[in-house]
Scaffold this motif. Structure first.
Motif, PDB file in Angstrom:
ATOM      1  N   VAL A   1       0.945  -1.123   0.380  1.00 52.39           N
ATOM      2  CA  VAL A   1      -0.125  -0.093  -0.252  1.00 52.39           C
ATOM      3  C   VAL A   1       1.072   1.180   0.408  1.00 52.39           C
ATOM      4  O   VAL A   1       1.939   1.805   1.005  1.00 52.39           O
ATOM      5  CB  VAL A   1      -1.314   0.258   1.238  1.00 52.39           C
ATOM      6  N   ALA A   2       0.989   1.666  -1.335  1.00 57.75           N
ATOM      7  CA  ALA A   2       1.353   3.320  -1.076  1.00 57.75           C
ATOM      8  C   ALA A   2       0.750   4.494  -0.172  1.00 57.75           C
ATOM      9  O   ALA A   2      -0.389   4.658  -0.060  1.00 57.75           O
ATOM     10  CB  ALA A   2       1.716   3.720  -2.379  1.00 57.75           C
ATOM     11  N   ASP A   3       1.303   4.796   0.608  1.00 54.08           N
ATOM     12  CA  ASP A   3       1.483   6.000   1.852  1.00 54.08           C
ATOM     13  C   ASP A   3       1.973   7.327   1.708  1.00 54.08           C
ATOM     14  O   ASP A   3       3.470   7.532   1.656  1.00 54.08           O
ATOM     15  CB  ASP A   3       1.139   5.185   3.027  1.00 54.08           C
ATOM     16  N   PRO A   4       1.668   8.327   1.636  1.00 54.09           N
ATOM     17  CA  PRO A   4       2.229   9.600   1.146  1.00 54.09           C
ATOM     18  C   PRO A   4       2.547  10.142   2.555  1.00 54.09           C
ATOM     19  O   PRO A   4       3.362  10.974   2.598  1.00 54.09           O
ATOM     20  CB  PRO A   4       1.553  10.711   0.432  1.00 54.09           C
ATOM     21  N   GLU A   5       2.068   9.529   2.953  1.00 57.95           N
ATOM     22  CA  GLU A   5       2.452  10.687   5.029  1.00 57.95           C
ATOM     23  C   GLU A   5       3.522   9.151   5.773  1.00 57.95           C
ATOM     24  O   GLU A   5       3.344   8.617   6.022  1.00 57.95           O
ATOM     25  CB  GLU A   5       0.717  10.662   5.491  1.00 57.95           C
ATOM     26  N   LEU A   6       5.114   9.849   5.651  1.00 58.19           N
ATOM     27  CA  LEU A   6       5.851   9.175   5.973  1.00 58.19           C
ATOM     28  C   LEU A   6       5.512   9.014   7.348  1.00 58.19           C
ATOM     29  O   LEU A   6       5.590   7.584   7.742  1.00 58.19           O
ATOM     30  CB  LEU A   6       6.996   9.890   6.665  1.00 58.19           C
ATOM     31  N   HIS A   7       5.556   9.014   8.744  1.00 57.03           N
ATOM     32  CA  HIS A   7       4.968   9.136   9.800  1.00 57.03           C
ATOM     33  C   HIS A   7       3.467   7.802  10.097  1.00 57.03           C
ATOM     34  O   HIS A   7       3.951   7.247  10.573  1.00 57.03           O
ATOM     35  CB  HIS A   7       4.497   9.599  11.099  1.00 57.03           C
ATOM     36  N   ASN A   8       2.399   7.608   9.590  1.00 57.71           N
ATOM     37  CA  ASN A   8       1.478   6.496   8.692  1.00 57.71           C
ATOM     38  C   ASN A   8       2.465   5.583   8.455  1.00 57.71           C
ATOM     39  O   ASN A   8       2.006   4.661   9.137  1.00 57.71           O
ATOM     40  CB  ASN A   8       0.627   7.398   8.059  1.00 57.71           C
ATOM     41  N   ALA A   9       3.286   6.258   7.496  1.00 55.29           N
ATOM     42  CA  ALA A   9       3.865   4.383   7.116  1.00 55.29           C
ATOM     43  C   ALA A   9       5.267   3.744   7.759  1.00 55.29           C
ATOM     44  O   ALA A   9       4.757   2.447   7.544  1.00 55.29           O
ATOM     45  CB  ALA A   9       4.631   5.380   5.659  1.00 55.29           C
ATOM     46  N   VAL A  10       4.801   4.050   8.678  1.00 54.03           N
ATOM     47  CA  VAL A  10       6.016   3.726   9.649  1.00 54.03           C
ATOM     48  C   VAL A  10       5.757   3.493  10.878  1.00 54.03           C
ATOM     49  O   VAL A  10       6.254   2.484  12.346  1.00 54.03           O
ATOM     50  CB  VAL A  10       7.736   4.646  10.134  1.00 54.03           C
ATOM     51  N   LYS A  11       3.851   3.803  11.029  1.00 50.93           N
ATOM     52  CA  LYS A  11       3.543   3.798  12.457  1.00 50.93           C
ATOM     53  C   LYS A  11       3.732   2.271  13.261  1.00 50.93           C
ATOM     54  O   LYS A  11       3.568   1.142  11.973  1.00 50.93           O
ATOM     55  CB  LYS A  11       1.709   4.184  12.771  1.00 50.93           C
ATOM     56  N   ASP A  12       3.797   1.595  14.135  1.00 51.11           N
ATOM     57  CA  ASP A  12       3.989   0.625  14.725  1.00 51.11           C
ATOM     58  C   ASP A  12       4.573  -0.351  13.846  1.00 51.11           C
ATOM     59  O   ASP A  12       4.529  -1.925  14.077  1.00 51.11           O
ATOM     60  CB  ASP A  12       2.428  -0.466  15.235  1.00 51.11           C
ATOM     61  N   ALA A  13       5.270  -0.013  12.925  1.00 49.90           N
ATOM     62  CA  ALA A  13       6.572  -0.799  12.306  1.00 49.90           C
ATOM     63  C   ALA A  13       7.189  -1.696  13.342  1.00 49.90           C
ATOM     64  O   ALA A  13       8.733  -0.994  13.429  1.00 49.90           O
ATOM     65  CB  ALA A  13       7.256  -0.487  10.895  1.00 49.90           C
TER      66      ALA A  13
END
Ligand code: 13P
Length: 350
Positions: free
Chosen positions: A73-85
């Protein structure tokens, strides 16, 4: 670098730090969704790149005709992309890593593991700083590296290739990364030499610029092979001077000799340098990069400049005639044919 990893490793959440200005891309398939941070762009159709990736499962701009799978899933929001990773893969042009990491500071899990596929380095006041160290310093997490003879489109088409993972202390994490990346068509070897692996991936971009210049001058295969040998030698000498722990055997891994060969034959650094030589240095690398790479970024010219800073500061220029010459040609100080002239004087011993 598109890698499509098997679904056996269930419940591993892999988030991908991706910057679409570089063609390299990673798609990791587990049972979980994989979020891939994408630098947002508006395509000529007026659509957002992330919307197109999520609707068509294809990166139409940077990796056309390759299906990325449903769970990427492509995500333009950096913080959202790494959340809980719990696992983070960095695959951006090296010029942007520091800024990205600073934006991420305090926003990644303290137990997250990182791996860098970025072939480049930064030079700070006190000397060279590897990208994996930068990630560790800014984010406070361990970082392995994966380098190798890995031209992105070929891996995307599942053509056989090899890669090398380098680690410092966390062997378990390196093994986990090895499991995740390995496929029948993608073989990974793990070595305890993070700096050696990363320096191979970084320095070979300078050698590829030299190889492209030789192609542009139509010097033929023998000259190009000589440039590769001289370049590999400088890579080894430089790496061991900077990090005495670097192992000779690393240069025989995919990240070493194999990456030199593939990049000098088919990489983007080679391609743009060939055009530079054909125009006899009259058109700049920046201009040719924009024209030939359509948004992707060259690493070799900036790496040559960064390495030159180190050579100058330590008065090592004469020991590294190829690295020095590439930088001086790229910046217009020397003519294009200096790549051959200076190499004629390169040390012959291994
Ligand atoms: P380029 O950036 O020159 O395309 O290099 C590709 C590469 O690193 C292959 O391993």
């Amino acid at each position: 670098m598109p890698l499509f990893l098997g679904g056996e490793q269930n419940h591993v959440k892999l988030n991908v730090i991706e910057n679409q200005m570089k063609q390299e891309k990673i798609a990791v398939i587990g049972s979980d969704e994989v979020r891939m941070w994408v630098y947002e762009e508006i395509l000529p159709s007026g659509e957002k790149l992330t919307d197109v990736i999520n609707n068509t499962h294809e990166n139409v701009k940077y990796l056309p005709n390759i299906n990325l799978g449903l769970n990427v899933v492509a995500d333009p929001e950096l913080h959202n992309a790494v959340k809980d990773a719990t696992m983070l893969i960095f695959v951006t042009p090296h010029q942007f890593v520091e800024g990205i990491c600073k934006r991420l500071q305090g926003n990644v899990r303290h137990d997250a593991k990182a791996i860098s596929l970025i072939k480049g380095m930064e030079v700070k006041k006190d000397g060279p700083c590897m990208i994996s160290s930068l990630i560790t310093e800014i984010l406070g997490i361990e970082c392995c590296v994966l380098m190798g003879a890995n031209i992105a489109n070929e891996i995307a088409l599942e053509k056989f290739s090899e890669a090398t993972i380098g680690y410092r202390d966390d062997k378990k994490a390196a093994e986990k990364w090895g499991e995740l990346f390995s496929k029948s068509y993608f073989h990974v070897n793990i070595v305890n030499d993070v700096e050696g692996v990363e320096l191979c991936g970084t320095l070979k971009n300078i050698v590829a610029i030299a190889a492209g210049l030789v192609d542009g001058l139509q010097m033929g295969n023998n000259t190009k092979a000589a440039i590769m040998r001289i370049g590999l030698r400088e890579m080894r000498v430089f790496s061991k001077l900077i990090f005495p722990s670097v192992r000779d055997s690393t240069f025989f891994e995919s990240c070493g000799v194999a990456d030199v060969i593939t990049t000098c034959l088919g990489g983007r650094n080679r391609k743009v340098a060939e055009a530079f030589a054909r125009h006899d240095g009259q058109r700049s690398f920046d201009e040719l990069e924009a024209e030939l790479l359509q948004g992707q970024k060259l690493q070799g010219v900036s790496t040559a400049a960064e390495i030159f800073e180190v050579l100058k500061a330590r008065k090592w220029e004469e020991q590294f005639p190829l690295f020095t010459t590439v930088h001086k040609i790229a910046t217009g100080i020397l003519p294009v044919n200096a790549v051959v002239k200076y190499s004629e004087h390169a040390p012959r011993m291994v």
